[in-house]
Design an enzyme around this catalytic site. Structure first.
Site, PDB file in Angstrom:
ATOM      1  N   GLY A 107     119.281  30.461 117.274  1.00 41.79           N
ATOM      2  CA  GLY A 107     118.030  30.583 118.011  1.00 41.79           C
ATOM      3  C   GLY A 107     118.196  30.077 119.434  1.00 41.79           C
ATOM      4  O   GLY A 107     117.708  30.693 120.397  1.00 41.79           O
ATOM      5  N   ASP A 132     124.531  24.747 109.434  1.00 37.16           N
ATOM      6  CA  ASP A 132     124.587  25.978 108.623  1.00 37.16           C
ATOM      7  C   ASP A 132     125.905  26.747 108.798  1.00 37.16           C
ATOM      8  O   ASP A 132     126.268  27.546 107.936  1.00 37.16           O
ATOM      9  CB  ASP A 132     123.430  26.918 108.992  1.00 37.16           C
TER      10      ASP A 132
HETATM   11  O1  F6P Z   1     119.431  25.098 110.875  1.00 33.21           O
HETATM   12  C1  F6P Z   1     119.547  23.822 110.318  1.00 33.21           C
HETATM   13  C2  F6P Z   1     118.533  23.606 109.235  1.00 33.21           C
HETATM   14  O2  F6P Z   1     118.725  22.304 108.719  1.00 33.21           O
HETATM   15  C3  F6P Z   1     118.533  24.650 108.124  1.00 33.21           C
HETATM   16  O3  F6P Z   1     119.557  24.453 107.191  1.00 33.21           O
HETATM   17  C4  F6P Z   1     117.152  24.459 107.570  1.00 33.21           C
HETATM   18  O4  F6P Z   1     116.694  25.655 106.957  1.00 33.21           O
HETATM   19  C5  F6P Z   1     116.334  24.144 108.769  1.00 33.21           C
HETATM   20  O5  F6P Z   1     117.228  23.664 109.764  1.00 33.21           O
HETATM   21  C6  F6P Z   1     115.256  23.112 108.548  1.00 33.21           C
HETATM   22  O6  F6P Z   1     114.531  23.002 109.702  1.00 33.21           O
HETATM   23  P1  F6P Z   1     113.486  21.836 109.997  1.00 33.21           P
HETATM   24  O7  F6P Z   1     114.261  20.625 110.335  1.00 33.21           O
HETATM   25  O8  F6P Z   1     112.700  22.342 111.135  1.00 33.21           O
HETATM   26  O9  F6P Z   1     112.710  21.625 108.739  1.00 33.21           O
END
Ligand code: F6P
Length: 327
Positions: A107, A132
């Protein structure tokens, strides 16, 4: 040396262990090359709100071992709007910033690409940072190794209780819509099965596997579930399996944000340091709109246009191997 005199550095999107090591490498490589460095705080929101901070060599002392990011991070909704990017551009110009290093995931690099398509006079270079590990153009993203090690430590502990109580555990791991964390932690922990978004409809296969295992009196099992799996999360899959296997004592464990924290492993620290060093070198070489990454152990530069268009997926041979090893 090129015309760049003053660069900005920011972290954006989800934090990942090793981001601090990358910031440190960017700041020190820049200062070594007689550039000024500005830390942009809170991701792209910091560009929009002029949250700028001069960075010196001592600003990054004693951070290489720390998880998170000293610059803070955010997923900026405002930067997705043309008005937000216009304000960001005006602020970068006002602050005399003539090059930017962005550390983040898909992103964040998409945001960088859009900005650079609109404002081409401020070059951006990206560094892959995401637990990821799903970014096209690099075999590796900062934080992945630490996250994997966190997962295997937790799963090994759960395995102790699973086998002591003869339980079937579904353990959900992060990864958004990719299965890298799930597949590799599954292999590393000897999981009986791994559910990943890249393979559809796995419940039937698991039921067959459990059926056979039950006949062999195999009573404890570890199933790793990637959060983005098409069957739903670990909770949903556990419910589907429980319907047919009343004899199994089923438990679900969702590892959550523990996977994003902690002191980075040696691999993450070294990789992040290399990425930071080569990102500044790329700016000095007049490169723009590229991400530095690793391909077969070598540093490569991939255009933002490719990263944002292409999809990286789990190696099918690894999937096959995991299946073979869990018979
Ligand atoms: O992209 C990293 C990540 O930890 C993903 O594995 C997970 O889906 C997402 O971010 C969680 O995002 P947030 O911290 O906004 O809940």
């Amino acid at each position: 040396m090129g015309k760049i005199k003053r660069i900005g550095v920011l972290t954006s999107g989800g934090d990942s262990p090793g981001m601090n090591a990358a910031i440190r490498a960017v700041v020190r490589t820049a200062i070594y090359n007689k550039l000024e460095v500005v830390g942009i705080r809170h991701g792209y929101n910091g560009m929009i709100n002029s949250h700028f901070k001069e960075m010196k060599t001592f600003s990054v002392s004693d951070i290489i071992a720390r998880g998170g990011t000293i610059l803070k991070t955010a997923r900026s909704a405002e930067f997705r709007t043309p008005e937000g990017r216009q304000t960001a551009y005006n602020n970068l110009k006002k602050a005399g910033i003539d090059g930017v290093v962005v550390i983040g995931g898909d992103g964040s690099l998409t945001g960088a690409r859009t900005f650079c398509d609109e404002y081409s006079d401020i070059p951006f270079v990206g560094i892959p940072g995401s637990i990821d590990n799903d970014i096209y153009g690099t075999d590796y993203a900062i934080g992945y190794d630490t996250a994997l090690n966190t997962v295997i430590e937790a799963v090994d502990k759960i395995r102790d209780t699973a086998s002591s109580h003869n339980r079937l555990f579904f353990i959900e791991v992060m990864g958004r819509d990719a299965g890298f964390i799930a597949m590799n932690s599954g292999v590393a922990c000897g999981a009986e099965a791994v559910f990943i978004p890249e393979i559809p409809d796995q419940v039937r296969g698991l039921k067959d596997y459990l059926e056979k295992g039950f006949k062999r009196k195999k009573s404890s099992n570890i199933i790793i579930v990637a959060e983005g799996d098409d069957e739903g999360g670990a909770m949903t899959i556990a419910e589907k399996v429980k319907e047919d296997f009343k004899e199994y004592d089923v438990r679900v464990s969702i590892l959550g944000h523990i996977q994003r924290g902690g002191s980075p492993t040696a691999y993450d620290r070294v990789s992040a340091s290399k990425f930071g060093y080569y990102a500044v070198e790329a700016l000095l070489d007049d490169q723009k709109s590229v991400m530095v990454g690793f391909k077969n152990g070598e540093i490569v530069h991939t255009p933002f246009s490719k990263i944002t268009k292409m999809h990286k997926s789990v190696n099918p041979e690894l999937i096959k191997m995991a299946e073979v090893l869990s018979v």
